[in-house]
Design a protein around this motif. Structure first.
Motif, PDB file in Angstrom:
ATOM      1  N   ARG A 134      -6.960  -2.351   1.063  1.00 41.34           N
ATOM      2  CA  ARG A 134      -7.477  -2.090  -0.284  1.00 41.34           C
ATOM      3  C   ARG A 134      -6.405  -1.474  -1.164  1.00 41.34           C
ATOM      4  N   LEU A 135      -5.614  -0.571  -0.589  1.00 44.47           N
ATOM      5  CA  LEU A 135      -4.576   0.117  -1.361  1.00 44.47           C
ATOM      6  C   LEU A 135      -3.466  -0.838  -1.811  1.00 44.47           C
ATOM      7  N   GLU A 161      -8.861   0.224   4.473  1.00 46.33           N
ATOM      8  CA  GLU A 161      -8.380   1.087   3.393  1.00 46.33           C
ATOM      9  C   GLU A 161      -6.930   0.770   3.050  1.00 46.33           C
ATOM     10  N   ALA A 209       0.843   4.028  -3.047  1.00 45.07           N
ATOM     11  CA  ALA A 209      -0.065   5.124  -2.695  1.00 45.07           C
ATOM     12  C   ALA A 209       0.203   6.391  -3.499  1.00 45.07           C
ATOM     13  N   ALA A 214       0.828  -1.211   0.000  1.00 44.43           N
ATOM     14  CA  ALA A 214       0.000   0.000   0.000  1.00 44.43           C
ATOM     15  C   ALA A 214       0.857   1.255   0.000  1.00 44.43           C
ATOM     16  N   ASP A 260      -4.286   9.248  -2.071  1.00 44.42           N
ATOM     17  CA  ASP A 260      -4.412   8.162  -1.095  1.00 44.42           C
ATOM     18  C   ASP A 260      -3.857   8.590   0.257  1.00 44.42           C
ATOM     19  N   GLY A 275      -3.905  -3.461  -3.375  1.00 44.77           N
ATOM     20  CA  GLY A 275      -4.252  -3.841  -4.737  1.00 44.77           C
ATOM     21  C   GLY A 275      -4.149  -5.320  -5.041  1.00 44.77           C
TER      22      GLY A 275
END
Length: 235
Positions: free
Chosen positions: A156-157, A153, A116, A112, A120, A159
């Motif tokens: 999620r970042l 979050e 980012a 992440a 983000d 990926g």
């Protein structure tokens, strides 16, 4: 188990209002799930159908369907010819889930922070500021939800859909245990300080240091939650 009204605490804001007819089953299931995960319905609490139907303004059919879903998720226990109850929290299972989550958080943090964008970073800073505000307001349920949203979050970042799926499944097991056990004010303060540290590393773009700080935070949270659950079991 005979139903005892004082053991089933339904907050006026979240439970008393009748549900809309649209997607009744989904709404009811989500509402009950939230109440279990956030500790409003505590382990061992009975779930009397008549009272819940009256509370939510629904018939027994959607309620029983919701019970089946929550039972499949391990959140409630269905017992033949007896009132369903909220499932107990398995301390060993929580500890094992945390062990795996530490590794997932380290991987998620590394990926992440490396990926980012400026947007983000700004979004996570805003989310952290809201977490701090909830802490100083003493808004514990809101703090828990915001805390969870921040970790979600970050994942999620990263990926990675497989990582995200594994993290989400383990996090659901742990969330209820955290709401039940993580009540010590000193640990709450320490947790916020840990969030301050790894957020600063994320903003600075120090991916490896951020990943290690995030994983360390999960290790410390695990120790506090497991200890809290053991204290409850011995009380």
């Amino acid at each position: 188990m005979k139903f005892q009204p004082d053991r089933l605490k339904l907050s006026g804001g979240s439970a008393a209002s009748p549900l809309n007819t649209a997607s009744l089953h989904d709404q009811l299931t989500a509402r009950l799930r939230q109440m279990v995960l956030e500790g409003e319905l505590r382990p061992g609490s009975p779930l009397p159908e008549k009272m819940l139907c009256e509370t939510f303004g629904v018939s027994r059919t959607p309620l029983r369907e919701g019970f089946k879903v929550l039972a499949s998720e391990g959140l409630i226990l269905l017992r033949p010819h007896r009132t369903p109850v909220v499932a107990p929290v398995d301390v060993a299972e929580v500890a094992a889930a945390f062990d795996v989550l530490v590794a997932l958080d380290r991987l998620a943090g590394l990926r992440a922070a490396a990926a980012a964008t400026a947007a983000d970073v700004e979004r996570l800073e805003v989310m952290h500021a809201e977490l701090v505000a909830h802490h100083y307001a003493g808004a514990r349920p809101e703090y828990f939800r915001q805390n969870q949203d921040i970790h979600r979050e970050i994942t999620r970042l990263a990926g990675n859909a497989v990582l995200d799926g594994l993290w989400s499944g383990l996090s659901a097991k742990i969330y209820r245990a955290r709401a039940q056990a993580n009540l010590d004010p000193g640990r709450w303060d320490a947790s916020l300080a840990e969030h301050e540290r790894f957020t600063a590393l994320f903003v600075a773009g120090r991916a490896e240091a951020f990943a290690e700080a995030l994983a360390e935070h999960t290790v410390l949270t695990s120790a506090a939650v497991v200890a809290g659950l053991k204290d409850i079991a011995q009380a």
